[in-house]
Structures are given as C-alpha cells and as structure tokens.
Design a protein around this motif. Structure first.
Motif, PDB file in Angstrom:
ATOM      1  N   LEU A 291       0.830  -1.206   0.000  1.00  0.00           N
ATOM      2  CA  LEU A 291       0.000   0.000   0.000  1.00  0.00           C
ATOM      3  C   LEU A 291       0.861   1.251   0.000  1.00  0.00           C
ATOM      4  O   LEU A 291       1.823   1.349   0.770  1.00  0.00           O
ATOM      5  N   PRO A 292       0.533   2.236  -0.854  1.00  0.00           N
ATOM      6  CA  PRO A 292       1.264   3.507  -0.817  1.00  0.00           C
ATOM      7  C   PRO A 292       0.685   4.489   0.207  1.00  0.00           C
ATOM      8  O   PRO A 292       1.026   5.662   0.211  1.00  0.00           O
ATOM      9  N   PHE A 293      -0.213   4.014   1.067  1.00  0.00           N
ATOM     10  CA  PHE A 293      -0.855   4.872   2.068  1.00  0.00           C
ATOM     11  C   PHE A 293      -1.139   4.049   3.318  1.00  0.00           C
ATOM     12  O   PHE A 293      -1.074   2.809   3.291  1.00  0.00           O
ATOM     13  N   ASP A 294      -1.424   4.721   4.394  1.00  0.00           N
ATOM     14  CA  ASP A 294      -1.841   4.066   5.630  1.00  0.00           C
ATOM     15  C   ASP A 294      -3.362   4.052   5.695  1.00  0.00           C
ATOM     16  O   ASP A 294      -4.019   4.959   5.192  1.00  0.00           O
ATOM     17  N   ARG A 295      -3.918   3.011   6.327  1.00  0.00           N
ATOM     18  CA  ARG A 295      -5.367   2.904   6.355  1.00  0.00           C
ATOM     19  C   ARG A 295      -6.027   4.130   6.994  1.00  0.00           C
ATOM     20  O   ARG A 295      -7.089   4.579   6.577  1.00  0.00           O
ATOM     21  N   SER A 296      -5.376   4.694   8.006  1.00  0.00           N
ATOM     22  CA  SER A 296      -5.938   5.867   8.680  1.00  0.00           C
ATOM     23  C   SER A 296      -5.967   7.091   7.771  1.00  0.00           C
ATOM     24  O   SER A 296      -6.646   8.070   8.094  1.00  0.00           O
ATOM     25  N   SER A 297      -5.244   7.046   6.656  1.00  0.00           N
ATOM     26  CA  SER A 297      -5.270   8.170   5.710  1.00  0.00           C
ATOM     27  C   SER A 297      -6.669   8.366   5.129  1.00  0.00           C
ATOM     28  O   SER A 297      -7.059   9.488   4.810  1.00  0.00           O
ATOM     29  N   MET A 298      -7.432   7.281   4.997  1.00  0.00           N
ATOM     30  CA  MET A 298      -8.795   7.392   4.481  1.00  0.00           C
ATOM     31  C   MET A 298      -9.678   8.163   5.457  1.00  0.00           C
ATOM     32  O   MET A 298     -10.475   9.012   5.051  1.00  0.00           O
ATOM     33  N   THR A 299      -9.507   7.892   6.745  1.00  0.00           N
ATOM     34  CA  THR A 299     -10.283   8.613   7.764  1.00  0.00           C
ATOM     35  C   THR A 299      -9.941  10.097   7.749  1.00  0.00           C
ATOM     36  O   THR A 299     -10.836  10.953   7.769  1.00  0.00           O
ATOM     37  N   ARG A 300      -8.639  10.401   7.712  1.00  0.00           N
ATOM     38  CA  ARG A 300      -8.225  11.806   7.730  1.00  0.00           C
ATOM     39  C   ARG A 300      -8.666  12.540   6.467  1.00  0.00           C
ATOM     40  O   ARG A 300      -9.020  13.729   6.521  1.00  0.00           O
ATOM     41  N   TRP A 301      -8.652  11.841   5.331  1.00  0.00           N
ATOM     42  CA  TRP A 301      -9.083  12.473   4.079  1.00  0.00           C
ATOM     43  C   TRP A 301     -10.571  12.801   4.125  1.00  0.00           C
ATOM     44  O   TRP A 301     -10.982  13.885   3.718  1.00  0.00           O
ATOM     45  N   ARG A 302     -11.396  11.885   4.647  1.00  0.00           N
ATOM     46  CA  ARG A 302     -12.831  12.144   4.775  1.00  0.00           C
ATOM     47  C   ARG A 302     -13.079  13.343   5.679  1.00  0.00           C
ATOM     48  O   ARG A 302     -13.915  14.203   5.382  1.00  0.00           O
ATOM     49  N   GLN A 303     -12.369  13.393   6.797  1.00  0.00           N
ATOM     50  CA  GLN A 303     -12.564  14.498   7.737  1.00  0.00           C
ATOM     51  C   GLN A 303     -12.117  15.827   7.138  1.00  0.00           C
ATOM     52  O   GLN A 303     -12.733  16.868   7.373  1.00  0.00           O
ATOM     53  N   ARG A 304     -11.055  15.798   6.342  1.00  0.00           N
ATOM     54  CA  ARG A 304     -10.576  17.032   5.726  1.00  0.00           C
ATOM     55  C   ARG A 304     -11.553  17.529   4.666  1.00  0.00           C
ATOM     56  O   ARG A 304     -11.810  18.725   4.548  1.00  0.00           O
ATOM     57  N   MET A 305     -12.115  16.621   3.876  1.00  0.00           N
ATOM     58  CA  MET A 305     -13.009  17.016   2.785  1.00  0.00           C
ATOM     59  C   MET A 305     -14.349  17.517   3.317  1.00  0.00           C
ATOM     60  O   MET A 305     -14.836  18.561   2.920  1.00  0.00           O
ATOM     61  N   GLY A 306     -14.960  16.762   4.201  1.00  0.00           N
ATOM     62  CA  GLY A 306     -16.247  17.173   4.747  1.00  0.00           C
ATOM     63  C   GLY A 306     -17.400  16.927   3.781  1.00  0.00           C
ATOM     64  O   GLY A 306     -17.238  16.401   2.666  1.00  0.00           O
TER      65      GLY A 306
END
Length: 450
Positions: free
Chosen positions: A103-118
C-alpha cells in the motif's frame, strides 16, 4: 502542500509490470475509470489544501477512487486496503501505472481524508456519478427534472440503549478516566457493578420487574458515589476540572434523563450526537441515528433508478420542513430545474421555496391533482427500494463513521457508491450487447461461405 496527481508517462520498467499490459482494457472498471473526470474532483477537493511547503498530500484520484470502490462494493477501510494490493483493476482505477505489491498509504489516511473534505467536498463524488451516468447513456439530463423525495433513518453503530447499560457504562468510563489521571477512588465498583447489571438483565428477562428495578437503583447508587468521589477530588484543580467536566455532565444526564423531559437525551456515551427517531415501523418502533433525506428520479432511467441527492438532517426535523434546503441542493447538484416533486403524506404542510411551492405533490392531496399526476403518484414508492439498496448494499444500514461529520458524510458516499454500482452494471450490459452482435455477425459471415 497540495496533492500531486498521477500522470500517465507511457514508459516501461524492467522490474515492474504495467497495469495496462496485464488487465483486460474492456473491463467495466477500466471503462468507468476512463469516463470519470478526475480533474474535476481534483479541483474540487484540492481547495482544502494550501501551497505551503511540506510533504505533498496523497493524490485525489487515489483517495476518491478508494472511497468510490469502498461504497460501490460495500467494503470497510480494512477490506478495501487489503483488496487494493491484490486487485490490479482497483489499482488502475485509482490511477496507478505499475502494479504495486504494498500500500502507498496508511489505512488511517482514508479517515483523515474524509474528515478534511467534509460534506460539501464529498458531494462532488455524487455529482460526478450523475455526470458519468449521462456520459455513458445510462441517464438523460431531463430525467433529473422530476424527482421523488423521502426520508429514512441512517442508524449509528451503537448498542440498543437501556438505562442499566448506560448507567454501568458511564461508571466504567469515569473509573477508567480517573485511573488514567492517577486519581485514587474510594471504590471502583467494578465487580459488584457488573454483577448488578447481569442480575438486572436476568430479572427483566424473567419479567420480575420489581427485582430488576432494585438492581437498577443499585447501579444508580454506584454511579452517584463515583461522581461525588471524582468531583471532590478534582474541584479547584483547574485543568482536571476542565478534563472531567464533559464526562461528568454525561454521567449526570444519564442519571436524570426521563422520557419527554425536554432536554437532549444521551443514548450512547461514545456518540452523544445520536438521536431517537420513531418511523412507525411495527418491527422497529425506534431507530437510533440521524434522519436522512434521499431523492431519486420519478421516471426510471435507462441505467436504473439513480439516487440524485442524499443529505443528513440532524435535529429530527419534520419531513415537510426539510424541502426549503433540500430542493435548492438538488438543483445545484444536478444542474436541472425541478418541474415536479412527489412525496408521501409526511410532507404535508411543507415549506418548499416559492418557486417550487406548486410543484410539490403529496400522497392524499386533492387539489391540483390532474389525471396525469395521479398516474405519476403510483411511482412514488420507487424511492423505497433505492433506500433499501443504500442500506443493505452500500453501508448506510450501520454508520461506523464517528461524530456528526460522519453522520453527514455517510449518506452522500452511500448514494455515490450506489450510482457507480448502477453505472458498472450498465456498462456490463452494453459490453454484452456488443459481444452478442459481434458473434451474430460472425455467424452470418460463416453461413454465407458455407
């Protein structure tokens, strides 16, 4: 720093395999990936990043593609992360040029991306799903001018709230927090509290309600003693007082809340935003979550019954009073002017904007009901299977995203995933038609020579 989007180089690598050389370029996910306007999503979501120096963010195509696949295939963050490594079609869909083994990302990156986008930015995924449906011929822009609107409950991932469970859980949270801050309590009631909860459940199951109430009073006593003990030891400490203020208020509210007392109730200590909503269902009188509005097209599109709008409605509003915000949002999302809106009897006395006031028709309405509109009202129930698909196949049945922001995000992503799933099904049908025609042509050509 703003994310760097993947660029197709067309070059080969001696040690890695190009994805376009190992996958079927006629696969529905490959065709869908080429139809999506990734630049539109990048421009829409890139506004949340600044140009300050630092490590560049993960590409919008990678993160948006992961969420499209997650909600289209009904997967969790962990499942989509593990499948992404195994599935070359997932990697191609997310913009990778070469096959990756990690994976080129960490699983928690999905959570942080959702929170950033809104909520506002993620609505672009739903908007793009409708745009792609028009591109591939699964829908027409005129289909979005007549809609059906209904509400449902997006349930939160909590246990069914009972007084005994909430009281015991509040005591456990207070004891755990006190130990974390090195506050020595007179008694934790861990053993006797658990025993009292078990006995309360046994007595309630046996319909011995007097004994069950006695155990409930015992649990309340344990919680009151714990609250008083902590209050005595944090008073005047300043910092500890601020830390414990919220959890002490929750625990006190759990003790004092009564039906119809006019104040906001606590149904889950880890999710205080949860609301109790009764929809009149005999098998489920009360649901715990947030009310959500779903809109679909009146006439079935070629590719199916698309969901053209989804929005969480906190505060348990009356259905009819939601049209003031819902209808302008639908027009903004689809770019089409609404000519007719059908709803059930729960929307009587609505507050639709003046421009749409006489375009809304509800079940049981007598005035302005022409024979054509009466025939169309038979289609009003078409929104119910759409809600069923969103709940059972696209992660709206149980919301695992935290806080009020998670309540707002989940219905939008579920509707986008549902639409992309319908588009994939439409593409498969088109490919099947092309294959059948091609085989028929080959059979005719071979018959001529024989």
């Amino acid at each position: 720093m703003k994310p760097k989007e993947p660029v197709e180089s067309g070059q080969n690598d001696m040690f890695r395999s190009r994805l376009d050389q190992i996958i079927d370029l006629g696969h529905e996910k490959v065709i869908l990936a080429d139809k999506i306007d990734w630049q539109f999503l990048s421009d829409k979501c890139g506004d949340n990043y600044s140009d300050k120096p630092g490590h560049p963010a993960l590409s919008t195509r990678l993160m948006a593609g992961l969420h499209i696949l997650k909600y289209a295939d009904n997967l969790s963050d962990e499942e989509i992360s593990s499948r992404w490594v195994e599935n070359p079609y997932y990697q191609y869909f997310c913009g990778q040029e070469f096959f990756l083994h990690e994976l080129p990302f960490d699983r928690s990156s999905m959570t942080r991306w959702r929170q950033r986008m809104g909520e506002d930015k993620l609505a672009a995924l739903l908007q793009e799903s409708l745009n792609v449906a028009v591109k591939v011929g699964a829908a027409k822009p005129s289909d979005f001018t007549k809609v059906i609107v209904d509400t449902t409950v997006a349930e939160k991932n909590i246990a069914f709230p009972t007084d005994a469970k909430l009281i015991n859980r509040a005591r456990e949270r207070l004891v755990k927090m006190a130990r974390h801050h090195n506050i020595k309590l007179r008694q934790s009631y861990t053993r006797v509290g658990k025993y009292a909860l078990i006995m309360h459940q046994r007595y309630a199951h046996a319909k011995q309600f007097k004994r069950a109430k006695r155990q409930l009073r015992t649990l309340k006593t344990y919680l009151r003693r714990t609250i008083r003990d902590i209050k005595r030891k944090v008073v005047g400490t300043g910092e500890l007082e601020n830390i414990f203020s919220a959890i002490l208020y929750q625990a006190s509210r759990v003790l004092t809340q009564r039906p119809r007392d006019g104040e906001r109730h606590v149904y889950a200590l880890h999710a205080p935003e949860v609301e109790c909503i009764g929809k009149g269902k005999s098998h489920k009188p009360y649901e715990f979550g947030v009310k959500a509005s779903i809109a679909t097209t009146l006439n079935r599109c070629k590719g199916g019954q698309f969901a053209i709008h989804a929005k969480a409605l906190p505060g348990r509003p009356y259905d009819g009073h939601t049209l003031e915000t819902i209808l302008p949002d639908i027009e903004k999302l689809t770019g089409a002017t609404l000519k007719r809106i059908l709803a059930d009897a729960g929307y009587r006395g609505h507050n639709a904007p003046q421009a749409h006031k006489f375009h809304v028709f509800t079940t049981g309405q007598k005035r302005r009901m022409t024979p054509a509109i009466k025939r169309q009202m038979k289609r009003r129930a078409a929104v119910e299977p759409v809600i069923g698909h969103l709940k059972n196949g696209h992660r709206m049945n149980r919301n695992y995203l935290a806080h009020t922001q998670g309540d707002a995000i989940n219905p939008i992503l579920a509707a986008a995933g549902y639409n992309f799933r319908m588009i994939l099904k439409w593409i498969r049908k088109l490919l099947l038609k092309i294959w059948v025609r091609w085989m028929f042509w080959i059979f005719n050509q071979s018959a001529k020579f024989t």
